[in-house]
Design a protein around this motif. Structure first.
Motif, PDB file in Angstrom:
ATOM      1  N   GLU A  51       3.058  -1.948  13.804  1.00  0.00           N
ATOM      2  CA  GLU A  51       2.306  -1.375  12.686  1.00  0.00           C
ATOM      3  C   GLU A  51       1.428  -2.417  12.010  1.00  0.00           C
ATOM      4  O   GLU A  51       0.270  -2.148  11.657  1.00  0.00           O
ATOM      5  CB  GLU A  51       3.275  -0.767  11.669  1.00  0.00           C
ATOM      6  CG  GLU A  51       2.573  -0.089  10.507  1.00  0.00           C
ATOM      7  CD  GLU A  51       3.544   0.558   9.531  1.00  0.00           C
ATOM      8  OE1 GLU A  51       3.075   1.104   8.509  1.00  0.00           O
ATOM      9  OE2 GLU A  51       4.764   0.523   9.779  1.00  0.00           O
ATOM     10  N   ALA A  52       1.948  -3.624  11.836  1.00  0.00           N
ATOM     11  CA  ALA A  52       1.164  -4.673  11.185  1.00  0.00           C
ATOM     12  C   ALA A  52      -0.059  -5.061  12.019  1.00  0.00           C
ATOM     13  O   ALA A  52      -1.142  -5.298  11.477  1.00  0.00           O
ATOM     14  CB  ALA A  52       2.037  -5.900  10.932  1.00  0.00           C
ATOM     15  N   VAL A  53       0.099  -5.104  13.345  1.00  0.00           N
ATOM     16  CA  VAL A  53      -1.049  -5.403  14.207  1.00  0.00           C
ATOM     17  C   VAL A  53      -2.066  -4.267  14.142  1.00  0.00           C
ATOM     18  O   VAL A  53      -3.274  -4.499  14.028  1.00  0.00           O
ATOM     19  CB  VAL A  53      -0.589  -5.647  15.655  1.00  0.00           C
ATOM     20  CG1 VAL A  53      -1.799  -5.827  16.576  1.00  0.00           C
ATOM     21  CG2 VAL A  53       0.296  -6.886  15.730  1.00  0.00           C
ATOM     22  N   ARG A  54      -1.600  -3.050  14.206  1.00  0.00           N
ATOM     23  CA  ARG A  54      -2.516  -1.907  14.159  1.00  0.00           C
ATOM     24  C   ARG A  54      -3.206  -1.782  12.805  1.00  0.00           C
ATOM     25  O   ARG A  54      -4.285  -1.192  12.716  1.00  0.00           O
ATOM     26  CB  ARG A  54      -1.756  -0.620  14.497  1.00  0.00           C
ATOM     27  CG  ARG A  54      -1.318  -0.560  15.957  1.00  0.00           C
ATOM     28  CD  ARG A  54      -0.734   0.784  16.338  1.00  0.00           C
ATOM     29  NE  ARG A  54      -0.473   0.852  17.772  1.00  0.00           N
ATOM     30  CZ  ARG A  54      -0.042   1.947  18.401  1.00  0.00           C
ATOM     31  NH1 ARG A  54       0.202   3.060  17.710  1.00  0.00           N
ATOM     32  NH2 ARG A  54       0.159   1.929  19.701  1.00  0.00           N
ATOM     33  N   ASP A  55      -2.596  -2.352  11.772  1.00  0.00           N
ATOM     34  CA  ASP A  55      -3.224  -2.339  10.447  1.00  0.00           C
ATOM     35  C   ASP A  55      -4.254  -3.452  10.286  1.00  0.00           C
ATOM     36  O   ASP A  55      -4.871  -3.581   9.230  1.00  0.00           O
ATOM     37  CB  ASP A  55      -2.171  -2.469   9.351  1.00  0.00           C
ATOM     38  CG  ASP A  55      -1.409  -1.162   9.121  1.00  0.00           C
ATOM     39  OD1 ASP A  55      -1.866  -0.119   9.613  1.00  0.00           O
ATOM     40  OD2 ASP A  55      -0.354  -1.193   8.455  1.00  0.00           O
ATOM     41  N   GLY A  56      -4.420  -4.284  11.334  1.00  0.00           N
ATOM     42  CA  GLY A  56      -5.496  -5.269  11.297  1.00  0.00           C
ATOM     43  C   GLY A  56      -5.111  -6.717  11.417  1.00  0.00           C
ATOM     44  O   GLY A  56      -5.978  -7.587  11.512  1.00  0.00           O
ATOM     45  N   ALA A  57      -3.811  -7.035  11.402  1.00  0.00           N
ATOM     46  CA  ALA A  57      -3.400  -8.428  11.553  1.00  0.00           C
ATOM     47  C   ALA A  57      -3.585  -8.853  13.010  1.00  0.00           C
ATOM     48  O   ALA A  57      -3.103  -8.163  13.906  1.00  0.00           O
ATOM     49  CB  ALA A  57      -1.948  -8.613  11.141  1.00  0.00           C
ATOM     50  N   PRO A  58      -4.261  -9.971  13.277  1.00  0.00           N
ATOM     51  CA  PRO A  58      -4.465 -10.387  14.670  1.00  0.00           C
ATOM     52  C   PRO A  58      -3.224 -10.934  15.338  1.00  0.00           C
ATOM     53  O   PRO A  58      -3.126 -10.944  16.567  1.00  0.00           O
ATOM     54  CB  PRO A  58      -5.542 -11.469  14.559  1.00  0.00           C
ATOM     55  CG  PRO A  58      -5.391 -12.009  13.174  1.00  0.00           C
ATOM     56  CD  PRO A  58      -4.950 -10.859  12.326  1.00  0.00           C
ATOM     57  N   ALA A  59      -2.252 -11.396  14.537  1.00  0.00           N
ATOM     58  CA  ALA A  59      -1.016 -11.945  15.082  1.00  0.00           C
ATOM     59  C   ALA A  59       0.098 -11.745  14.069  1.00  0.00           C
ATOM     60  O   ALA A  59      -0.089 -12.007  12.878  1.00  0.00           O
ATOM     61  CB  ALA A  59      -1.179 -13.427  15.410  1.00  0.00           C
ATOM     62  N   VAL A  60       1.262 -11.304  14.554  1.00  0.00           N
ATOM     63  CA  VAL A  60       2.380 -10.970  13.667  1.00  0.00           C
ATOM     64  C   VAL A  60       3.673 -11.438  14.317  1.00  0.00           C
ATOM     65  O   VAL A  60       3.889 -11.235  15.523  1.00  0.00           O
ATOM     66  CB  VAL A  60       2.467  -9.450  13.423  1.00  0.00           C
ATOM     67  CG1 VAL A  60       3.663  -9.109  12.533  1.00  0.00           C
ATOM     68  CG2 VAL A  60       1.177  -8.936  12.801  1.00  0.00           C
ATOM     69  N   VAL A  61       4.544 -12.060  13.521  1.00  0.00           N
ATOM     70  CA  VAL A  61       5.861 -12.454  14.018  1.00  0.00           C
ATOM     71  C   VAL A  61       6.929 -11.941  13.069  1.00  0.00           C
ATOM     72  O   VAL A  61       6.753 -11.952  11.853  1.00  0.00           O
ATOM     73  CB  VAL A  61       5.990 -13.986  14.166  1.00  0.00           C
ATOM     74  CG1 VAL A  61       4.999 -14.516  15.184  1.00  0.00           C
ATOM     75  CG2 VAL A  61       5.812 -14.693  12.833  1.00  0.00           C
ATOM     76  N   PRO A  62       8.079 -11.474  13.609  1.00  0.00           N
ATOM     77  CA  PRO A  62       9.222 -11.176  12.754  1.00  0.00           C
ATOM     78  C   PRO A  62       9.992 -12.466  12.497  1.00  0.00           C
ATOM     79  O   PRO A  62      10.110 -13.323  13.394  1.00  0.00           O
ATOM     80  CB  PRO A  62      10.039 -10.195  13.600  1.00  0.00           C
ATOM     81  CG  PRO A  62       9.729 -10.573  15.013  1.00  0.00           C
ATOM     82  CD  PRO A  62       8.329 -11.144  15.025  1.00  0.00           C
ATOM     83  N   ALA A  63      10.508 -12.630  11.313  1.00  0.00           N
ATOM     84  CA  ALA A  63      11.194 -13.877  10.986  1.00  0.00           C
ATOM     85  C   ALA A  63      12.190 -13.658   9.864  1.00  0.00           C
ATOM     86  O   ALA A  63      12.084 -12.703   9.087  1.00  0.00           O
ATOM     87  CB  ALA A  63      10.185 -14.955  10.587  1.00  0.00           C
ATOM     88  N   LEU A  64      13.154 -14.583   9.782  1.00  0.00           N
ATOM     89  CA  LEU A  64      14.190 -14.544   8.761  1.00  0.00           C
ATOM     90  C   LEU A  64      14.168 -15.818   7.931  1.00  0.00           C
ATOM     91  O   LEU A  64      13.871 -16.902   8.460  1.00  0.00           O
ATOM     92  CB  LEU A  64      15.569 -14.404   9.406  1.00  0.00           C
ATOM     93  CG  LEU A  64      15.886 -13.098  10.138  1.00  0.00           C
ATOM     94  CD1 LEU A  64      17.253 -13.216  10.802  1.00  0.00           C
ATOM     95  CD2 LEU A  64      15.852 -11.918   9.180  1.00  0.00           C
ATOM     96  N   PRO A  65      14.507 -15.734   6.634  1.00  0.00           N
ATOM     97  CA  PRO A  65      14.693 -16.959   5.841  1.00  0.00           C
ATOM     98  C   PRO A  65      15.832 -17.786   6.433  1.00  0.00           C
ATOM     99  O   PRO A  65      16.751 -17.251   7.063  1.00  0.00           O
ATOM    100  CB  PRO A  65      15.061 -16.429   4.454  1.00  0.00           C
ATOM    101  CG  PRO A  65      14.595 -15.005   4.437  1.00  0.00           C
ATOM    102  CD  PRO A  65      14.714 -14.515   5.836  1.00  0.00           C
ATOM    103  N   LEU A  66      15.789 -19.084   6.219  1.00  0.00           N
ATOM    104  CA  LEU A  66      16.830 -19.961   6.731  1.00  0.00           C
ATOM    105  C   LEU A  66      18.023 -20.007   5.781  1.00  0.00           C
ATOM    106  O   LEU A  66      17.866 -20.056   4.568  1.00  0.00           O
ATOM    107  CB  LEU A  66      16.286 -21.372   6.923  1.00  0.00           C
ATOM    108  CG  LEU A  66      15.163 -21.536   7.945  1.00  0.00           C
ATOM    109  CD1 LEU A  66      14.815 -23.013   8.097  1.00  0.00           C
ATOM    110  CD2 LEU A  66      15.548 -20.950   9.293  1.00  0.00           C
ATOM    111  N   ALA A  67      19.210 -20.016   6.359  1.00  0.00           N
ATOM    112  CA  ALA A  67      20.420 -20.153   5.557  1.00  0.00           C
ATOM    113  C   ALA A  67      20.778 -21.611   5.332  1.00  0.00           C
ATOM    114  O   ALA A  67      21.423 -21.952   4.337  1.00  0.00           O
ATOM    115  CB  ALA A  67      21.576 -19.438   6.245  1.00  0.00           C
TER     116      ALA A  67
END
Length: 249
Positions: free
Chosen positions: A130-146
């Motif tokens: 969805e984020a790419v289709r909304d116009g972002a050229p590159a998207v990564v899923p990520a988590l904050p570090l513990a």
């Protein structure tokens, strides 16, 4: 020519040509069993569960494409999802490039997913698409570090003490997962432009960053962890067992 935008079509590329030596001797990591099924099959199914993904390209070991094709034919996948198998290269970068070359011309965006992340939830896949289709050229899923992270001066030999040179601010750090999503033209340009020596690029988003293109982050998921070491496999078995017990898989 029409000025109307092209319809979106998203494909996923799964580079699975590596040997996975950190899991020990035996079959390539992607073919190790998880709950009685090869991890690669779980990874392909994870991509196919997204209704936005209509094509999955599996990049197999150069001498194992026929075996991978046979495995895929043995395990059911959604009928709406086409699956191709192509031989990979000596590095991950070469394998991803082989997967990109196999995409048909109507594909507009692509997901690059680690075969060793077999349990990524479909909601995470959909968020990246969805984020790419909304116009972002590159998207990564990520988590904050513990954990707090230290930058060190690497030791001359393994096991020797290493001096700390900096402590990055943890609130600004994220642990990146896959699938990473891209506008296809952007990722192809990165692979054509950025030459990486040695083992090649292990993170496609980093290649896009080197073009000067902004990479966006969306929330990842704790179950999208990478199965790299034997203990990871134990955790993955537990997650899969819980999902099956609750009919969530």
């Amino acid at each position: 020519m029409s000025d109307e935008p092209r319809p979106h079509r998203t494909a996923a590329v799964i580079p699975a040509a590596g040997r996975g030596v950190r899991l020990g001797p035996g079959a390539p990591k992607a073919l190790r069993a998880l709950g009685g099924t090869p991890m690669l099959i779980h990874a392909v199914r994870a991509m196919a569960r997204s209704r936005a993904v209509s094509l999955v390209v599996v990049v197999a070991p150069s001498d194992g494409a026929a075996e991978v094709r046979h495995l895929l034919d043995e395990h059911p996948l959604p009928e709406r999802t086409e699956v191709l198998v192509v031989p990979g290269g000596d590095t991950r970068q070469e394998s991803v490039r082989a997967g990109l070359a196999a995409l048909p011309p109507d594909v507009t965006s692509v997901l690059i997913h680690d075969a060793a992340r077999p349990l990524v939830p479909v909601d995470t896949v959909d968020a990246v698409v969805e984020a790419v289709r909304d116009g972002a050229p590159a998207v990564v899923p990520a988590l904050p570090l513990a954990d707090t992270v230290k930058e060190v001066e690497p030791a001359a030999a393994p096991g020797e003490p290493e001096p700390v040179v900096a402590t990055p601010e943890r609130a600004r750090l994220r642990a990146v997962q896959t699938p990473q999503g891209f506008d296809l033209a952007t990722l192809v340009k990165a692979h054509e432009t950025i030459a990486v020596n040695g083992e090649g690029a292990t993170d496609d988003a980093a290649m896009v960053e080197r073009l000067g293109t902004t990479v966006m982050v969306v929330p990842g998921h704790e179950e999208a962890f990478k199965v790299t070491r034997p203990l990871d496999l134990v955790l993955a078995e537990a997650v899969l067992a819980r999902r099956r017990a609750t009919d969530a898989y």
